[in-house]
Scaffold this active site. Structure first.
Site, PDB file in Angstrom:
ATOM      1  N   GLU A  26      34.226  37.795  37.556  1.00 42.80           N
ATOM      2  CA  GLU A  26      34.668  37.476  36.110  1.00 42.80           C
ATOM      3  C   GLU A  26      34.868  39.049  35.674  1.00 42.80           C
ATOM      4  O   GLU A  26      34.012  39.804  36.117  1.00 42.80           O
ATOM      5  CB  GLU A  26      33.676  36.986  35.056  1.00 42.80           C
ATOM      6  CG  GLU A  26      33.473  35.294  35.361  1.00 42.80           C
ATOM      7  CD  GLU A  26      33.124  34.713  33.816  1.00 42.80           C
ATOM      8  OE1 GLU A  26      32.579  35.310  32.939  1.00 42.80           O
ATOM      9  OE2 GLU A  26      32.552  33.641  34.179  1.00 42.80           O
ATOM     10  N   HIS A  80      37.395  37.900  28.546  1.00 46.63           N
ATOM     11  CA  HIS A  80      36.769  37.898  30.023  1.00 46.63           C
ATOM     12  C   HIS A  80      37.691  36.526  30.688  1.00 46.63           C
ATOM     13  O   HIS A  80      38.566  35.893  30.031  1.00 46.63           O
ATOM     14  CB  HIS A  80      35.398  37.495  29.840  1.00 46.63           C
ATOM     15  CG  HIS A  80      35.158  36.129  29.353  1.00 46.63           C
ATOM     16  ND1 HIS A  80      35.043  35.583  28.071  1.00 46.63           N
ATOM     17  CD2 HIS A  80      34.589  34.912  30.235  1.00 46.63           C
ATOM     18  CE1 HIS A  80      34.772  34.366  28.115  1.00 46.63           C
ATOM     19  NE2 HIS A  80      34.394  34.160  29.395  1.00 46.63           N
ATOM     20  N   HIS A  82      37.846  33.408  33.701  1.00 42.99           N
ATOM     21  CA  HIS A  82      37.386  32.334  34.218  1.00 42.99           C
ATOM     22  C   HIS A  82      38.003  32.279  35.712  1.00 42.99           C
ATOM     23  O   HIS A  82      39.413  31.609  35.571  1.00 42.99           O
ATOM     24  CB  HIS A  82      37.496  31.127  33.523  1.00 42.99           C
ATOM     25  CG  HIS A  82      36.558  30.817  32.212  1.00 42.99           C
ATOM     26  ND1 HIS A  82      36.597  29.957  31.510  1.00 42.99           N
ATOM     27  CD2 HIS A  82      35.588  31.746  32.039  1.00 42.99           C
ATOM     28  CE1 HIS A  82      35.593  29.942  30.665  1.00 42.99           C
ATOM     29  NE2 HIS A  82      34.892  31.168  30.982  1.00 42.99           N
TER      30      HIS A  82
HETATM   31 ZN   LIG Z   1      33.544  32.233  29.967  1.00 39.51          ZN
END
Ligand SMILES: [Zn+2]
Length: 134
Positions: A26, A80, A82
């Site tokens: 990530e 962020h 995924h």
């Molecule tokens: Zn997440």
């Protein structure tokens, strides 16, 4: 639904590129702008030891806030990725979200084009926020 936001196309492209580079881990970073307009995305080191989680390096966070303030901008939120799943907030995301009224952008680089969703943390829940690229 929360108020619509605008995101600079350059910032969106920057986030997608970061997410693709960081795969399979990530990535994370900060969303800079003013009001409901995100003008910049700033990369941050992922301080988490777990590649399936993210933790924005606290020092980078402090510096980004100071730097943004110096230009009459603010840290509006965070992004962020995924890498393997849909851009829906996970239970961990919600548990670790600690900035009320901030924006949380999640990108899934697995698809082409990448899928991006924006949320706002309101009263302990993520509310979907519609956005337009500009
Ligand atoms: Zn997440």
């Amino acid at each position: 639904m929360s108020r619509e936001c605008r995101i600079a196309l350059e910032a969106l492209e920057h986030i997608v590129a970061h997410a693709r580079e960081a795969r399979p881990a990530e990535c994370c970073g900060l969303l800079i702008g003013s009001g409901t307009t995100i003008t910049e995305a700033v990369r941050a080191r992922n301080a988490s030891q777990d590649p399936n989680r993210f933790l924005i390096d606290p020092q980078a966070h402090i510096e980004a806030r100071r730097e943004a303030r110096g230009r009459d901008l603010e840290v509006l939120g965070f992004y962020h990725s995924h890498p393997h799943t849909l851009p829906e907030p996970s239970a961990t995301d919600l548990r670790e979200a600690s900035y009320p009224d901030h924006l949380y952008l999640i990108v899934s680089p697995a698809t082409d084009p990448a899928e991006i969703r924006l949320f706002r943390l309101v009263a302990g829940n993520f509310l979907g926020v519609p956005f337009i690229a500009m």
